[in-house]
Scaffold this active site. Structure first.
Site, PDB file in Angstrom:
ATOM      1  N   ARG A  66      -2.717  -2.199  -3.371  1.00  0.00           N
ATOM      2  CA  ARG A  66      -3.949  -1.159  -3.058  1.00  0.00           C
ATOM      3  C   ARG A  66      -3.901  -0.024  -3.942  1.00  0.00           C
ATOM      4  O   ARG A  66      -2.891   0.782  -3.903  1.00  0.00           O
ATOM      5  CB  ARG A  66      -4.016  -0.580  -1.766  1.00  0.00           C
ATOM      6  N   GLU A 120      -8.013  -4.682   5.407  1.00  0.00           N
ATOM      7  CA  GLU A 120      -8.058  -4.704   3.884  1.00  0.00           C
ATOM      8  C   GLU A 120      -6.988  -5.524   3.286  1.00  0.00           C
ATOM      9  O   GLU A 120      -7.140  -5.956   2.134  1.00  0.00           O
ATOM     10  CB  GLU A 120      -8.031  -3.000   3.790  1.00  0.00           C
ATOM     11  N   ARG A 177     -10.965  16.587   7.920  1.00  0.00           N
ATOM     12  CA  ARG A 177     -11.888  16.727   6.592  1.00  0.00           C
ATOM     13  C   ARG A 177     -13.253  17.312   7.197  1.00  0.00           C
ATOM     14  O   ARG A 177     -13.781  16.801   8.122  1.00  0.00           O
ATOM     15  CB  ARG A 177     -11.899  15.587   5.634  1.00  0.00           C
ATOM     16  N   ASN A 219       1.079  -1.235   0.044  1.00  0.00           N
ATOM     17  CA  ASN A 219       0.013  -0.009  -0.025  1.00  0.00           C
ATOM     18  C   ASN A 219       0.759   1.348  -0.043  1.00  0.00           C
ATOM     19  O   ASN A 219       1.499   1.693   1.069  1.00  0.00           O
ATOM     20  CB  ASN A 219      -0.934   0.102   1.341  1.00  0.00           C
ATOM     21  N   HIS A 255     -12.687   3.677   0.566  1.00  0.00           N
ATOM     22  CA  HIS A 255     -12.613   2.860   1.494  1.00  0.00           C
ATOM     23  C   HIS A 255     -13.211   1.526   1.087  1.00  0.00           C
ATOM     24  O   HIS A 255     -13.773   0.511   1.905  1.00  0.00           O
ATOM     25  CB  HIS A 255     -13.342   3.182   2.668  1.00  0.00           C
TER      26      HIS A 255
END
Ligand code: ADP
Length: 406
Positions: free
Chosen positions: A90, A385, A240, A7, A179
């Site tokens: 990923r 993941e 965010r 990743n 996601h």
């Protein structure tokens, strides 16, 4: 089969090396500060740790050291790099093209490159990682697992923005969602844990990390999710803003004389709970601690954070005309009983949800946290993941297929 999962971020690389016959992690690690002074890799294998501190000018050099660690006699997972059967990457953005994981060839590479205009911070390092692995492990197949793919079959009513259609035509401005690998893993696990048919279920997955998103998963498909064209939309996150009136952007540009880049930075890096607490912290642990001690600013930030989650859950119950289960995951979702309870009981009582306080008082363990008579089941499902990426990689290689449809 042994699979290396990679990743790549702009200056970091997370990796895991798995034996996919047993689904065991053989070793894993994190390379940081790539291309900047202080580069290092922290590598782990069953309680053992190795730290490599030397300059790493780019992703290729960092991955070269990662492979040395993976094949290290003491802390590695194989004796020879030839024993690595495949690499799973990923990849953040798969645009509209990829609705599943794919075997990487030249055509796939150019599509990922093409989608860099949609994810300028993420796809380029992903590409660097793929190119480096192709060079360092020639002949070993590489598979791309996209963050967007699981959401790619959302209906148009969920993904189109009500702006002039020409911008969708010209730039493919639409909601993509992110996601996806986490939402897919957690929803599947939820169905397995509850013993219900995944393809006939209504599940809401709540991924609460530094970046957060929610997905409505109906009959095994993501039909809506809170992140949109970029990961900025939706929930209140660490830094965010999530949803806001877009007029705020033009207002700030006019009143404060800001450039688009400055507004982008404010909304992505200085907003969320960090902004709400006037710069105090983006970490929910800090916010929770102060809120529990009666700090009004942190209490309000927590309230806003939880209220937004609850509103999204309510809207996804409407989108699916019901819900069987709600699953919490990622940093906050896995570790914060306070948030799970507040979201479910404080705001979602009308769904007949009842949390078992004893069961909820846990961190990072897979379990049902609602009472047996709760109308909707609530679960804590730690995300994985890397395992999902490794599973997809294995399936593609073993079946000899080009693309996996979810
Ligand atoms: P990322 O999106 O970077 O992968 P993670 O899923 O690791 O993020 O989540 C990180 C966040 O999880 C931290 O910022 C922190 O707010 C939150 N977190 C971790 N542990 C706890 C805890 N015990 N209580 C509340 N929040 C926690």
């Amino acid at each position: 089969m042994r699979v290396l999962v990679v990743n790549c971020g702009s200056s970091s690389i997370k990796y895991q090396f798995l034996d996919m016959d047993t689904e065991q992690v053989l070793c894993k690690g994190l390379a940081e500060r790539i291309g900047i002074p202080g580069s290092k890799i922290v590598h782990k294998k069953e309680g053992q740790k190795a730290v490599v501190e030397k300059p790493m000018k780019d992703h290729e050099e960092a991955l070269k050291y990662v492979l040395e660690l993976v094949a290290d006699e003491k802390v590695g997972g194989v004796k020879d790099l030839k024993e690595i059967n495949a690499v799973g990457h990923r990849v953040v953005h798969g645009g509209e093209k990829f609705s599943g994981s794919v075997l990487i060839d030249e055509e796939v590479m150019s599509a990922i490159e093409e989608y860099s205009y949609l994810a300028p911070l993420h796809n380029p390092p992903n590409i660097m990682g793929i190119k480096a692995m192709m060079k360092l492990l020639p002949g070993v197949p590489n598979v791309a697992v996209f963050d967007t793919a699981f959401h790619s079959k959302m209906p148009a009513k969920a993904y189109l923005y009500a702006i002039p259609y020409e911008y969708y035509r010209k730039y493919k401005i639409r909601r993509y969602g992110f996601h996806g690998t986490s939402h897919r893993y957690v929803s599947k696990r939820t169905a397995e844990i509850l013993g219900i048919d995944y393809n006939k279920s209504k599940i809401i997955t709540v991924h609460l990390g530094n970046g957060s998103s929610i997905a409505a998963i109906m009959n095994g498909r993501s039909i809506d999710t809170s992140m949109g064209f970029t990961p900025l939309e939706g929930l209140v996150m660490g830094t965010r803003s999530g949803d806001l009136d877009p007029s705020i952007v033009t207002f700030l540009m006019e009143r404060e004389g800001m450039t688009s880049e400055e507004v982008y930075t404010i909304l992505n890096k200085k907003s969320g709970v960090l902004g709400l607490t006037d710069g105090f912290s983006s970490d929910m642990r800090d916010i929770e601690e102060r809120a529990l001690n009666g700090d009004p600013v942190c209490s309000l930030a927590l309230d806003i954070y939880e209220y937004r989650i609850a509103k999204y859950i309510g809207s996804y119950v409407a989108a699916m005309n019901g819900v069987d289960a709600i699953a919490f995951t990622a940093g906050v979702g896995e570790n914060s009983p306070v948030t799970r309870k507040a979201v479910c009981e404080h705001y979602l009582g009308y769904l007949g949800i009842c949390i078992d306080d004893g069961k909820n008082n846990i961190k990072g363990e897979e379990r049902v946290i609602s009472t047996p008579d709760s109308k909707v089941k609530v679960l804590l499902v730690p995300t994985n993941e890397e395992l999902m990426i490794a599973r997809d990689t294995k399936e593609i290689i073993e079946k000899g297929i080009k693309q996996l449809e979810y």
